[in-house]
Design a protein around this motif. Structure first.
Motif, PDB file in Angstrom:
ATOM      1  N   PRO A 145      12.224   2.730   0.084  1.00 56.48           N
ATOM      2  CA  PRO A 145      12.548   2.088  -1.194  1.00 56.48           C
ATOM      3  C   PRO A 145      14.054   1.901  -1.337  1.00 56.48           C
ATOM      4  O   PRO A 145      14.829   2.775  -0.947  1.00 56.48           O
ATOM      5  CB  PRO A 145      12.012   3.081  -2.240  1.00 56.48           C
ATOM      6  CG  PRO A 145      11.792   4.360  -1.512  1.00 56.48           C
ATOM      7  CD  PRO A 145      11.598   4.028  -0.069  1.00 56.48           C
ATOM      8  N   PRO A 146      14.484   0.758  -1.865  1.00 62.07           N
ATOM      9  CA  PRO A 146      15.929   0.523  -2.011  1.00 62.07           C
ATOM     10  C   PRO A 146      16.516   1.396  -3.119  1.00 62.07           C
ATOM     11  O   PRO A 146      15.910   1.563  -4.169  1.00 62.07           O
ATOM     12  CB  PRO A 146      16.013  -0.963  -2.365  1.00 62.07           C
ATOM     13  CG  PRO A 146      14.691  -1.286  -2.967  1.00 62.07           C
ATOM     14  CD  PRO A 146      13.684  -0.373  -2.338  1.00 62.07           C
ATOM     15  N   HIS A 147      17.671   1.972  -2.867  1.00 59.86           N
ATOM     16  CA  HIS A 147      18.419   2.746  -3.864  1.00 59.86           C
ATOM     17  C   HIS A 147      19.897   2.492  -3.625  1.00 59.86           C
ATOM     18  O   HIS A 147      20.306   2.121  -2.520  1.00 59.86           O
ATOM     19  CB  HIS A 147      18.138   4.251  -3.731  1.00 59.86           C
ATOM     20  CG  HIS A 147      16.784   4.652  -4.215  1.00 59.86           C
ATOM     21  ND1 HIS A 147      16.502   4.910  -5.528  1.00 59.86           N
ATOM     22  CD2 HIS A 147      15.614   4.851  -3.540  1.00 59.86           C
ATOM     23  CE1 HIS A 147      15.218   5.243  -5.655  1.00 59.86           C
ATOM     24  NE2 HIS A 147      14.657   5.208  -4.465  1.00 59.86           N
ATOM     25  N   ARG A 166      16.606   9.701  -5.915  1.00 57.86           N
ATOM     26  CA  ARG A 166      16.434   9.715  -7.382  1.00 57.86           C
ATOM     27  C   ARG A 166      17.180  10.864  -8.051  1.00 57.86           C
ATOM     28  O   ARG A 166      17.645  10.749  -9.169  1.00 57.86           O
ATOM     29  CB  ARG A 166      14.951   9.828  -7.739  1.00 57.86           C
ATOM     30  CG  ARG A 166      14.156   8.563  -7.634  1.00 57.86           C
ATOM     31  CD  ARG A 166      12.819   8.666  -8.376  1.00 57.86           C
ATOM     32  NE  ARG A 166      12.155   9.945  -8.226  1.00 57.86           N
ATOM     33  CZ  ARG A 166      11.284  10.240  -7.276  1.00 57.86           C
ATOM     34  NH1 ARG A 166      11.003   9.349  -6.351  1.00 57.86           N
ATOM     35  NH2 ARG A 166      10.699  11.429  -7.258  1.00 57.86           N
ATOM     36  N   HIS A 167      17.279  11.998  -7.378  1.00 57.11           N
ATOM     37  CA  HIS A 167      17.781  13.219  -8.026  1.00 57.11           C
ATOM     38  C   HIS A 167      19.183  13.618  -7.607  1.00 57.11           C
ATOM     39  O   HIS A 167      19.629  14.725  -7.900  1.00 57.11           O
ATOM     40  CB  HIS A 167      16.813  14.368  -7.781  1.00 57.11           C
ATOM     41  CG  HIS A 167      15.471  14.137  -8.423  1.00 57.11           C
ATOM     42  ND1 HIS A 167      15.255  14.239  -9.788  1.00 57.11           N
ATOM     43  CD2 HIS A 167      14.281  13.764  -7.902  1.00 57.11           C
ATOM     44  CE1 HIS A 167      13.994  13.962 -10.069  1.00 57.11           C
ATOM     45  NE2 HIS A 167      13.378  13.669  -8.936  1.00 57.11           N
ATOM     46  N   SER A 174       8.856   9.051   3.541  1.00 54.43           N
ATOM     47  CA  SER A 174       9.165   7.999   2.578  1.00 54.43           C
ATOM     48  C   SER A 174       9.287   8.587   1.169  1.00 54.43           C
ATOM     49  O   SER A 174      10.234   8.285   0.431  1.00 54.43           O
ATOM     50  CB  SER A 174       8.080   6.927   2.615  1.00 54.43           C
ATOM     51  OG  SER A 174       8.356   5.909   1.694  1.00 54.43           O
ATOM     52  N   GLU A 175       8.343   9.451   0.796  1.00 48.60           N
ATOM     53  CA  GLU A 175       8.392  10.085  -0.522  1.00 48.60           C
ATOM     54  C   GLU A 175       9.595  11.020  -0.636  1.00 48.60           C
ATOM     55  O   GLU A 175      10.241  11.090  -1.689  1.00 48.60           O
ATOM     56  CB  GLU A 175       7.099  10.857  -0.788  1.00 48.60           C
ATOM     57  CG  GLU A 175       5.903   9.968  -1.014  1.00 48.60           C
ATOM     58  CD  GLU A 175       4.668  10.737  -1.452  1.00 48.60           C
ATOM     59  OE1 GLU A 175       4.826  11.801  -2.111  1.00 48.60           O
ATOM     60  OE2 GLU A 175       3.557  10.284  -1.138  1.00 48.60           O
ATOM     61  N   LYS A 206      19.055   6.551   8.180  1.00 48.73           N
ATOM     62  CA  LYS A 206      18.699   5.122   8.213  1.00 48.73           C
ATOM     63  C   LYS A 206      18.581   4.536   6.806  1.00 48.73           C
ATOM     64  O   LYS A 206      18.850   3.355   6.603  1.00 48.73           O
ATOM     65  CB  LYS A 206      17.384   4.925   8.968  1.00 48.73           C
ATOM     66  CG  LYS A 206      17.533   5.036  10.468  1.00 48.73           C
ATOM     67  CD  LYS A 206      16.241   4.716  11.180  1.00 48.73           C
ATOM     68  CE  LYS A 206      16.452   4.739  12.686  1.00 48.73           C
ATOM     69  NZ  LYS A 206      15.211   4.457  13.416  1.00 48.73           N
ATOM     70  N   ALA A 207      18.176   5.366   5.841  1.00 46.84           N
ATOM     71  CA  ALA A 207      18.039   4.890   4.468  1.00 46.84           C
ATOM     72  C   ALA A 207      19.390   4.499   3.881  1.00 46.84           C
ATOM     73  O   ALA A 207      19.460   3.655   2.981  1.00 46.84           O
ATOM     74  CB  ALA A 207      17.390   5.959   3.600  1.00 46.84           C
ATOM     75  N   ASN A 208      20.447   5.120   4.380  1.00 49.67           N
ATOM     76  CA  ASN A 208      21.816   4.788   3.954  1.00 49.67           C
ATOM     77  C   ASN A 208      22.033   5.043   2.458  1.00 49.67           C
ATOM     78  O   ASN A 208      22.761   4.318   1.790  1.00 49.67           O
ATOM     79  CB  ASN A 208      22.133   3.328   4.310  1.00 49.67           C
ATOM     80  CG  ASN A 208      23.623   3.099   4.448  1.00 49.67           C
ATOM     81  OD1 ASN A 208      24.378   4.012   4.772  1.00 49.67           O
ATOM     82  ND2 ASN A 208      24.049   1.872   4.195  1.00 49.67           N
ATOM     83  N   TYR A 209      21.384   6.100   1.926  1.00 53.45           N
ATOM     84  CA  TYR A 209      21.545   6.463   0.524  1.00 53.45           C
ATOM     85  C   TYR A 209      22.815   7.290   0.298  1.00 53.45           C
ATOM     86  O   TYR A 209      23.308   7.381  -0.805  1.00 53.45           O
ATOM     87  CB  TYR A 209      20.370   7.299   0.031  1.00 53.45           C
ATOM     88  CG  TYR A 209      19.019   6.623   0.066  1.00 53.45           C
ATOM     89  CD1 TYR A 209      18.876   5.234   0.004  1.00 53.45           C
ATOM     90  CD2 TYR A 209      17.867   7.378   0.136  1.00 53.45           C
ATOM     91  CE1 TYR A 209      17.638   4.634   0.026  1.00 53.45           C
ATOM     92  CE2 TYR A 209      16.616   6.787   0.150  1.00 53.45           C
ATOM     93  CZ  TYR A 209      16.498   5.416   0.096  1.00 53.45           C
ATOM     94  OH  TYR A 209      15.264   4.829   0.115  1.00 53.45           O
TER      95      TYR A 209
END
Length: 195
Positions: free
Chosen positions: A38-40, A193-194, A185-186, A98-101
């Motif tokens: 999911p994008p963040h 989110r947190h 993913s979750e 990889k998510a790059n968050y």
């Protein structure tokens, strides 16, 4: 004389059967990553990913299954290539990188500054054959800890029950990889989110 006769008989019997072939153990990996994340928004935070803690029964290369309620077994000729903790930590790091968050995703023995620590605990990784429709159970607790205060910012338990389509150890491995991908993913979404 009887001893000599027994030894000769034993030697002749072993000669008839030839050498015993070594037992071949098949090893499997957990290596499935999420197809999409999911994008963040990217954060300026550094995340330290700690090695997952594991219930003792799963802290082994044994592949655990159950074919009767309240009973667990391990396959004799099939096992994990590494412990679930070792396999999952590298997958968590790879997924979050990889998510790059985050500005950086690091692991111990990292000694620099970090903003948050991700602490995980593997509660269950088990093939369940106790019903007509076998299922792979994967349950992982995740906690985000703020480095500056050591306070738990957020906590969750991610539980995935993935159908096992083929009633074999390999069928369980396929289900375990699908469950791992979904759990990652979750977990990625939870950390973003947190923080």
């Amino acid at each position: 004389m009887k001893k000599i006769a027994c030894v000769l008989i034993a030697l002749s019997l072993t000669g008839c059967f030839g050498p015993v072939a070594p037992v071949q153990i098949t090893q499997y990996n957990l290596n499935a990553l999420p197809d999409t994340l999911p994008p963040h928004h990217k954060k300026s935070a550094t995340l330290l990913v700690l090695p997952p803690a594991t219930k003792p029964v799963y802290n082994t290369t044994n592949m655990i299954y159950s074919d009767q309620p309240y009973q667990i077994e391990s396959f004799v000729l099939n096992q994990w290539a590494k412990t679930p903790s070792d396999m999952l930590q590298s997958l968590i790091v790879e997924t979050l990188t990889k998510a790059n968050y985050f500005k950086a995703v690091v692991t111990p023995p990292y000694v620099g500054y970090y903003t948050y620590a991700l602490n995980t605990h593997i509660f269950e990784l088990q093939q369940d054959y106790t019903s007509a429709s076998p299922v792979l159970h994967l349950s992982v607790q995740a906690q985000l800890i703020k480095a500056s205060t050591q306070a738990v910012v957020a906590s969750t338990v991610i539980t995935i029950n993935e159908p096992i389509l083929e009633k074999t150890p390999y069928g369980g491995v396929i289900a375990a990889n699908k469950a791992t991908s979904e759990m990652l993913s979750e977990l990625a979404s939870f950390t973003s989110r947190h923080t």
